[in-house]
Motif scaffolding. Structure first.
Motif, PDB file in Angstrom:
ATOM      1  N   THR A   1      10.782  35.093  48.543  1.00  8.60           N
ATOM      2  CA  THR A   1      11.523  34.945  49.837  1.00  8.60           C
ATOM      3  C   THR A   1      10.459  35.526  50.817  1.00  8.60           C
ATOM      4  O   THR A   1       9.495  36.233  50.636  1.00  8.60           O
ATOM      5  CB  THR A   1      12.565  36.026  49.936  1.00  8.60           C
ATOM      6  OG1 THR A   1      13.093  36.121  51.328  1.00  8.60           O
ATOM      7  CG2 THR A   1      12.267  37.436  49.717  1.00  8.60           C
ATOM      8  N   MET A   2      10.466  35.112  52.060  1.00  5.64           N
ATOM      9  CA  MET A   2       9.431  35.256  53.119  1.00  5.64           C
ATOM     10  C   MET A   2      10.292  35.194  54.657  1.00  5.64           C
ATOM     11  O   MET A   2      11.320  34.329  54.518  1.00  5.64           O
ATOM     12  CB  MET A   2       8.140  34.337  53.236  1.00  5.64           C
ATOM     13  CG  MET A   2       8.811  32.984  53.104  1.00  5.64           C
ATOM     14  SD  MET A   2       6.957  31.946  53.171  1.00  5.64           S
ATOM     15  CE  MET A   2       7.971  30.253  52.919  1.00  5.64           C
ATOM     16  N   GLY A   3       9.990  36.168  55.434  1.00  6.23           N
ATOM     17  CA  GLY A   3      10.887  36.046  56.489  1.00  6.23           C
ATOM     18  C   GLY A   3      10.290  36.705  57.687  1.00  6.23           C
ATOM     19  O   GLY A   3       9.043  37.278  57.597  1.00  6.23           O
ATOM     20  N   ILE A   4      10.673  36.900  58.797  1.00  2.00           N
ATOM     21  CA  ILE A   4      10.156  37.372  59.897  1.00  2.00           C
ATOM     22  C   ILE A   4      11.355  38.615  60.299  1.00  2.00           C
ATOM     23  O   ILE A   4      12.696  38.638  60.347  1.00  2.00           O
ATOM     24  CB  ILE A   4      10.569  36.541  61.291  1.00  2.00           C
ATOM     25  CG1 ILE A   4       9.465  35.441  60.935  1.00  2.00           C
ATOM     26  CG2 ILE A   4      10.067  37.100  62.285  1.00  2.00           C
ATOM     27  CD1 ILE A   4       9.480  34.326  62.094  1.00  2.00           C
ATOM     28  N   ASN A   5      10.791  39.855  60.531  1.00  4.39           N
ATOM     29  CA  ASN A   5      11.476  41.099  60.680  1.00  4.39           C
ATOM     30  C   ASN A   5      11.427  41.464  62.363  1.00  4.39           C
ATOM     31  O   ASN A   5      10.458  41.122  62.917  1.00  4.39           O
ATOM     32  CB  ASN A   5      11.301  42.283  60.030  1.00  4.39           C
ATOM     33  CG  ASN A   5       9.955  42.698  60.052  1.00  4.39           C
ATOM     34  OD1 ASN A   5       9.588  43.252  61.063  1.00  4.39           O
ATOM     35  ND2 ASN A   5       9.043  42.600  59.073  1.00  4.39           N
TER      36      ASN A   5
ATOM     37  N   PHE B   1      15.989  44.409  61.481  1.00  2.00           N
ATOM     38  CA  PHE B   1      16.747  42.888  61.409  1.00  2.00           C
ATOM     39  C   PHE B   1      15.934  42.002  60.783  1.00  2.00           C
ATOM     40  O   PHE B   1      14.714  41.859  61.281  1.00  2.00           O
ATOM     41  CB  PHE B   1      17.314  42.546  62.817  1.00  2.00           C
ATOM     42  CG  PHE B   1      18.170  41.383  62.586  1.00  2.00           C
ATOM     43  CD1 PHE B   1      19.145  41.045  61.950  1.00  2.00           C
ATOM     44  CD2 PHE B   1      17.800  40.181  63.419  1.00  2.00           C
ATOM     45  CE1 PHE B   1      20.262  40.008  61.917  1.00  2.00           C
ATOM     46  CE2 PHE B   1      18.569  38.948  63.145  1.00  2.00           C
ATOM     47  CZ  PHE B   1      19.522  39.024  62.688  1.00  2.00           C
ATOM     48  N   LEU B   2      16.184  41.322  59.828  1.00  4.99           N
ATOM     49  CA  LEU B   2      15.569  40.433  59.134  1.00  4.99           C
ATOM     50  C   LEU B   2      16.369  38.923  58.980  1.00  4.99           C
ATOM     51  O   LEU B   2      17.250  38.931  58.335  1.00  4.99           O
ATOM     52  CB  LEU B   2      15.184  40.961  57.624  1.00  4.99           C
ATOM     53  CG  LEU B   2      14.311  40.257  56.744  1.00  4.99           C
ATOM     54  CD1 LEU B   2      13.019  39.913  57.070  1.00  4.99           C
ATOM     55  CD2 LEU B   2      14.415  40.891  55.321  1.00  4.99           C
ATOM     56  N   ILE B   3      15.545  38.075  59.212  1.00  4.08           N
ATOM     57  CA  ILE B   3      15.862  36.844  58.870  1.00  4.08           C
ATOM     58  C   ILE B   3      14.921  36.110  57.839  1.00  4.08           C
ATOM     59  O   ILE B   3      13.377  36.160  58.051  1.00  4.08           O
ATOM     60  CB  ILE B   3      16.123  35.761  60.377  1.00  4.08           C
ATOM     61  CG1 ILE B   3      16.767  36.372  61.124  1.00  4.08           C
ATOM     62  CG2 ILE B   3      16.117  34.249  59.792  1.00  4.08           C
ATOM     63  CD1 ILE B   3      17.080  35.549  62.378  1.00  4.08           C
ATOM     64  N   SER B   4      15.269  35.709  56.741  1.00  2.79           N
ATOM     65  CA  SER B   4      14.303  34.959  55.879  1.00  2.79           C
ATOM     66  C   SER B   4      14.938  33.939  55.152  1.00  2.79           C
ATOM     67  O   SER B   4      16.072  33.460  55.193  1.00  2.79           O
ATOM     68  CB  SER B   4      14.165  36.268  54.662  1.00  2.79           C
ATOM     69  OG  SER B   4      15.603  36.627  54.107  1.00  2.79           O
ATOM     70  N   VAL B   5      13.883  33.246  54.494  1.00  2.00           N
ATOM     71  CA  VAL B   5      14.449  32.108  53.635  1.00  2.00           C
ATOM     72  C   VAL B   5      14.020  32.430  52.095  1.00  2.00           C
ATOM     73  O   VAL B   5      13.234  33.269  51.995  1.00  2.00           O
ATOM     74  CB  VAL B   5      13.830  30.686  54.213  1.00  2.00           C
ATOM     75  CG1 VAL B   5      14.029  30.220  55.563  1.00  2.00           C
ATOM     76  CG2 VAL B   5      12.210  31.014  54.157  1.00  2.00           C
ATOM     77  N   THR B   6      14.796  31.799  51.322  1.00  2.00           N
ATOM     78  CA  THR B   6      14.564  32.145  49.834  1.00  2.00           C
ATOM     79  C   THR B   6      14.415  30.976  48.864  1.00  2.00           C
ATOM     80  O   THR B   6      15.164  29.808  49.379  1.00  2.00           O
ATOM     81  CB  THR B   6      15.614  33.066  49.263  1.00  2.00           C
ATOM     82  OG1 THR B   6      16.899  32.373  49.304  1.00  2.00           O
ATOM     83  CG2 THR B   6      15.766  34.436  50.080  1.00  2.00           C
ATOM     84  N   PHE B   7      13.733  30.955  47.995  1.00  2.00           N
ATOM     85  CA  PHE B   7      13.623  29.923  47.249  1.00  2.00           C
ATOM     86  C   PHE B   7      13.921  30.253  45.593  1.00  2.00           C
ATOM     87  O   PHE B   7      12.900  31.287  45.148  1.00  2.00           O
ATOM     88  CB  PHE B   7      12.435  29.165  47.178  1.00  2.00           C
ATOM     89  CG  PHE B   7      11.943  28.614  48.597  1.00  2.00           C
ATOM     90  CD1 PHE B   7      12.177  27.293  48.681  1.00  2.00           C
ATOM     91  CD2 PHE B   7      11.438  29.162  49.540  1.00  2.00           C
ATOM     92  CE1 PHE B   7      12.006  26.606  49.902  1.00  2.00           C
ATOM     93  CE2 PHE B   7      11.186  28.859  50.824  1.00  2.00           C
ATOM     94  CZ  PHE B   7      11.373  27.596  51.148  1.00  2.00           C
ATOM     95  N   GLU B   8      14.635  29.849  44.834  1.00  2.00           N
ATOM     96  CA  GLU B   8      15.042  30.373  43.620  1.00  2.00           C
ATOM     97  C   GLU B   8      15.304  29.240  42.789  1.00  2.00           C
ATOM     98  O   GLU B   8      15.943  28.121  43.013  1.00  2.00           O
ATOM     99  CB  GLU B   8      16.434  31.221  43.590  1.00  2.00           C
ATOM    100  CG  GLU B   8      16.466  32.542  44.252  1.00  2.00           C
ATOM    101  CD  GLU B   8      17.575  33.347  44.575  1.00  2.00           C
ATOM    102  OE1 GLU B   8      17.969  33.552  43.604  1.00  2.00           O
ATOM    103  OE2 GLU B   8      18.180  33.307  45.514  1.00  2.00           O
ATOM    104  N   GLY B   9      14.930  29.587  41.258  1.00  3.67           N
ATOM    105  CA  GLY B   9      14.904  28.443  40.301  1.00  3.67           C
ATOM    106  C   GLY B   9      16.080  28.658  39.558  1.00  3.67           C
ATOM    107  O   GLY B   9      16.763  29.555  39.707  1.00  3.67           O
TER     108      GLY B   9
END
Length: 239
Positions: A44-48, A231-239
């Protein structure tokens, strides 16, 4: 804060609606056996947006020209690794150790002939260890939603808790504890592709511990309690 809670409530209502109306998750769609698999991994990576909840001391007027203290937020960056354990079809236990770069500041308003604002910037590099319970909806083909709640332990690698403060007020810093505990809640939307799952997530964390270190400066003595709020907005990538 009220906007964020309304946002979370809206997603929770959407989740309930999907439970009621959606088709079974094993019907046609990408990664059709995803809900039956025991473990999933990803990143995951995001902006806090880091901030403080400031509680001034009682009888604040004794600090003479200091009239108020406010917190100001800035944007930071998060990067983490996802481990997701299936408990049953709709519940999973989620562990996301992450590295977080955050910056926030405290603004002290002094009044004389003019209002003078003294800003104390605080930079932090956190190792975060959150453990969340995730409730996911039934899927509508390649779309799903979820809510989560849990707690986290954070270690501030950039903490200056052992720094000896200067006697010059202009050079004095606000020192924070290295360790913090928080509770968190969030919501997200998931999109299933042929080889991975992509999600967008919003999460709020509120610190439980008073992280302020009192060291007999006006900048620390004027505050009774200081709690982290992120407050965190993130995107995640899962297999």
């Amino acid at each position: 804060m009220k906007f964020i809670f309304k946002y979370l409530l809206t997603f929770a209502l959407v989740l309930i609606a999907l439970f009621v109306k959606a088709q079974d998750p094993n019907e046609k769609g990408n990664l059709e056996h995803y809900y039956s698999e025991t473990l999933h991994f990803g990143f995951t990576m995001g902006i806090n947006k880091a901030n403080f909840i400031v509680q001034p001391v009682q009888h604040f007027e004794r600090f003479d020209s200091l009239k108020t203290v406010q917190s100001a937020s800035k944007l930071g960056f998060n990067l983490g690794i996802i481990s997701d354990l299936r408990l049953n079809k709709y519940f999973t236990l989620r562990f996301i150790p992450s590295l977080s770069f955050s910056e926030r500041s405290l603004q002290y308003f002094f009044e004389g002939h003019d209002t003078i604002v003294t800003t104390k910037a605080i930079e932090s590099t956190f190792l975060n260890f959150p453990l969340d319970l995730k409730l996911r909806s039934k899927r509508v083909k390649n779309f799903g939603a979820y809510v989560l709640a849990g707690g986290a332990y954070s270690l501030d690698l950039a903490s200056k808790r052992k720094t000896v403060n200067s006697t010059n007020p202009r050079e004095q810093i606000v020192k924070l504890q290295r360790d913090d505990f928080s509770y968190e809640m969030g919501t997200g939307a998931e999109f299933y592709f042929p080889y991975f799952k992509f999600a967008i997530e919003a999460k709020m964390s509120i610190g439980i511990k008073n992280v302020l270190i009192k060291d007999n400066t006006i900048f620390s003595n004027s505050i009774d309690q200081l709690n982290s709020k992120i407050f965190l907005i993130s995107v995640t990538f899962e297999g």
